[in-house]
Design an enzyme around this catalytic site. Structure first.
Site, PDB file in Angstrom:
ATOM      1  N   ASN A  93       0.879  -1.169   0.000  1.00 21.85           N
ATOM      2  CA  ASN A  93       0.000   0.000   0.000  1.00 21.85           C
ATOM      3  C   ASN A  93       0.914   1.217   0.000  1.00 21.85           C
ATOM      4  O   ASN A  93       1.478   1.570   1.031  1.00 21.85           O
ATOM      5  CB  ASN A  93      -0.893  -0.030   1.250  1.00 21.85           C
ATOM      6  CG  ASN A  93      -1.741   1.224   1.377  1.00 21.85           C
ATOM      7  OD1 ASN A  93      -1.754   2.071   0.487  1.00 21.85           O
ATOM      8  ND2 ASN A  93      -2.445   1.338   2.499  1.00 21.85           N
ATOM      9  N   LYS A 149       0.234   4.242  -0.332  1.00 20.74           N
ATOM     10  CA  LYS A 149      -0.397   5.432   0.281  1.00 20.74           C
ATOM     11  C   LYS A 149      -0.131   6.673  -0.582  1.00 20.74           C
ATOM     12  O   LYS A 149      -0.041   6.563  -1.801  1.00 20.74           O
ATOM     13  CB  LYS A 149       0.063   5.585   1.734  1.00 20.74           C
ATOM     14  CG  LYS A 149      -0.196   4.300   2.548  1.00 20.74           C
ATOM     15  CD  LYS A 149      -0.071   4.481   4.034  1.00 20.74           C
ATOM     16  CE  LYS A 149      -0.333   3.154   4.737  1.00 20.74           C
ATOM     17  NZ  LYS A 149      -0.283   3.244   6.188  1.00 20.74           N
ATOM     18  N   HIS A 181      -9.647   1.040   5.034  1.00 21.39           N
ATOM     19  CA  HIS A 181      -8.362   1.278   5.714  1.00 21.39           C
ATOM     20  C   HIS A 181      -8.595   2.223   6.896  1.00 21.39           C
ATOM     21  O   HIS A 181      -9.426   3.133   6.827  1.00 21.39           O
ATOM     22  CB  HIS A 181      -7.347   1.887   4.732  1.00 21.39           C
ATOM     23  CG  HIS A 181      -5.959   1.862   5.277  1.00 21.39           C
ATOM     24  ND1 HIS A 181      -5.521   2.785   6.194  1.00 21.39           N
ATOM     25  CD2 HIS A 181      -4.934   0.994   5.078  1.00 21.39           C
ATOM     26  CE1 HIS A 181      -4.262   2.487   6.523  1.00 21.39           C
ATOM     27  NE2 HIS A 181      -3.888   1.409   5.861  1.00 21.39           N
ATOM     28  N   GLU A 209      -6.991   4.648   7.909  1.00 27.55           N
ATOM     29  CA  GLU A 209      -6.811   6.069   7.581  1.00 27.55           C
ATOM     30  C   GLU A 209      -8.082   6.634   6.943  1.00 27.55           C
ATOM     31  O   GLU A 209      -8.415   7.813   7.122  1.00 27.55           O
ATOM     32  CB  GLU A 209      -5.570   6.240   6.684  1.00 27.55           C
ATOM     33  CG  GLU A 209      -4.295   6.044   7.506  1.00 27.55           C
ATOM     34  CD  GLU A 209      -3.123   5.427   6.773  1.00 27.55           C
ATOM     35  OE1 GLU A 209      -3.103   5.417   5.533  1.00 27.55           O
ATOM     36  OE2 GLU A 209      -2.197   4.933   7.462  1.00 27.55           O
ATOM     37  N   GLU A 264      -5.385  -4.963  10.609  1.00 22.26           N
ATOM     38  CA  GLU A 264      -4.381  -3.912  10.790  1.00 22.26           C
ATOM     39  C   GLU A 264      -4.672  -3.170  12.097  1.00 22.26           C
ATOM     40  O   GLU A 264      -5.502  -2.240  12.107  1.00 22.26           O
ATOM     41  CB  GLU A 264      -4.433  -2.915   9.627  1.00 22.26           C
ATOM     42  CG  GLU A 264      -4.126  -3.512   8.273  1.00 22.26           C
ATOM     43  CD  GLU A 264      -3.528  -2.475   7.322  1.00 22.26           C
ATOM     44  OE1 GLU A 264      -2.454  -2.735   6.786  1.00 22.26           O
ATOM     45  OE2 GLU A 264      -4.130  -1.406   7.130  1.00 22.26           O
ATOM     46  N   GLY A 313       2.370   2.461  10.832  1.00 23.72           N
ATOM     47  CA  GLY A 313       3.283   3.593  10.666  1.00 23.72           C
ATOM     48  C   GLY A 313       3.968   4.013  11.950  1.00 23.72           C
ATOM     49  O   GLY A 313       4.562   5.089  12.025  1.00 23.72           O
ATOM     50  N   SER A 355       3.424  -1.978  10.371  1.00 22.90           N
ATOM     51  CA  SER A 355       4.873  -1.992  10.606  1.00 22.90           C
ATOM     52  C   SER A 355       5.541  -3.325  10.272  1.00 22.90           C
ATOM     53  O   SER A 355       6.508  -3.726  10.932  1.00 22.90           O
ATOM     54  CB  SER A 355       5.194  -1.570  12.052  1.00 22.90           C
ATOM     55  OG  SER A 355       4.762  -0.235  12.278  1.00 22.90           O
ATOM     56  N   GLY A 413       2.889  -1.082   4.312  1.00 23.80           N
ATOM     57  CA  GLY A 413       2.942   0.349   4.029  1.00 23.80           C
ATOM     58  C   GLY A 413       4.369   0.785   3.751  1.00 23.80           C
ATOM     59  O   GLY A 413       4.919   0.547   2.671  1.00 23.80           O
ATOM     60  N   GLY A 414       4.993   1.398   4.751  1.00 23.58           N
ATOM     61  CA  GLY A 414       6.327   1.993   4.578  1.00 23.58           C
ATOM     62  C   GLY A 414       7.349   1.092   3.905  1.00 23.58           C
ATOM     63  O   GLY A 414       8.081   1.526   2.999  1.00 23.58           O
TER      64      GLY A 414
HETATM   65  P1  13P Z   1       2.957   0.479   7.716  1.00 23.33           P
HETATM   66  O1  13P Z   1       3.509  -0.812   7.149  1.00 23.33           O
HETATM   67  O2  13P Z   1       3.693   1.705   7.219  1.00 23.33           O
HETATM   68  O3  13P Z   1       2.835   0.436   9.208  1.00 23.33           O
HETATM   69  O4  13P Z   1       1.471   0.642   7.137  1.00 23.33           O
HETATM   70  C1  13P Z   1       0.600  -0.441   7.220  1.00 23.33           C
HETATM   71  C2  13P Z   1      -0.614  -0.128   6.452  1.00 23.33           C
HETATM   72  O5  13P Z   1      -1.377   0.750   6.795  1.00 23.33           O
HETATM   73  C3  13P Z   1      -0.860  -0.896   5.231  1.00 23.33           C
HETATM   74  O6  13P Z   1      -2.133  -0.658   4.739  1.00 23.33           O
END
Ligand code: 13P
Length: 253
Positions: free
Chosen positions: A9, A11, A95, A97, A167, A173, A212, A233-234
């Site tokens: 993802n 983002k 999600h 967010e 999640e 994050g 993470s 994510g990251g």
């Molecule tokens: P991180 O891996 O950056 O923590 O993000 C996870 C996420 O929200 C994937 O959708």
């Protein structure tokens, strides 16, 4: 046997150029015999460029959301048919967010999920508790509520065309990953809840972990019985770390 799935993802990150470069590096870095499924979800505006680079590869493409309508006066939304036009087969829905920052409700998320399925796009339904909810002992109640809000509308059989992603909000994050045991406990609970509704669907649906995940912790998470891959994510923004996570999924498949 559930085939693991690892999805990046991306983002709201990168540029058109960096997105295309990342797609190229992932395609060229994947082993020729890859037993896990791999997907990436770039920003909408990068989808056309990334789609061209993924053509003919095994890497699936997805939107980071999908509209609850097919077309019309819905400013800012992108529909499932639009995503399909560019080869998307996945869409993230619900999600945290979107839930927390943009106030998306369970009802809206259920409608988005159903629209994706209606058009042959696999929704990746995200569920997870906040730190406050975990500390109050409400984790199971929260994930059950988020899941049932969707299944109440779409029905249990819809999970034959969907993926769940657990999640925990406190792990997104933050660098604070759920331990493999913490994650497994929730994944097993989710699957157990589904067994009561349809044992076959429950045993076939993939439940990804997100929050993470990185190259160092992926293997211990993916070794858990009910963790069927990850939503990253990251660590999906660099080809090296994303490919290492895919490798970890392969080794645990
Ligand atoms: P991180 O891996 O950056 O923590 O993000 C996870 C996420 O929200 C994937 O959708």
């Amino acid at each position: 046997m559930r085939r693991p799935l690892v999805v990046g993802n991306w983002k709201m990150n990168g540029t058109c150029q960096s997105a295309v470069q990342l797609a190229d590096a992932i395609v060229s870095g994947l082993p020729s015999e890859c037993q896990v499924e791999v997907g990436v979800c770039p920003s909408y505006v990068f989808i056309p460029g990334v789609s061209e680079r993924l053509a003919g590869s095994m890497v699936q493409l997805g939107g980071q959301n999908v509209a609850d309508q097919d077309s019309g006066a819905f400013t800012g939304e992108v529909s499932a048919p639009m995503l399909k036009e560019f080869g998307c087969s996945l869409a993230i829905v619900g999600h945290s967010e979107r839930r927390q920052v943009y106030g998306e409700t369970d009802a809206l998320i259920a409608a988005r999920y159903q629209k994706a399925i209606e058009h042959g796009i696999t929704p990746i339904l995200c569920i997870g508790e906040t730190l406050e909810e975990r500390e109050a002992g409400d984790t199971f109640k929260v994930v059950d509520g988020q899941l049932q809000a969707v299944l109440g509308q779409a029905g249990i059989q819809s999970l034959g065309h969907a993926v769940i992603a657990y999640e925990p909000v406190w792990a997104i994050g933050t660098g604070r990953t759920a331990t493999p045991e913490q994650a497994q406990e929730v994944h097993a609970h989710i699957r157990q809840q589904l067994v009561a509704q349809d044992p076959e669907v429950a045993s076939n649906v993939r439940i990804l972990y997100g929050g993470s995940v990185n190259a160092d912790n992926a293997s211990s998470l993916f070794s858990q019985e009910d963790i069927d891959g990850g939503l990253i994510g990251g660590a999906s923004l660099k080809a090296d770390s994303f490919l290492a996570i895919v490798q970890a999924a392969m080794e645990n498949s």
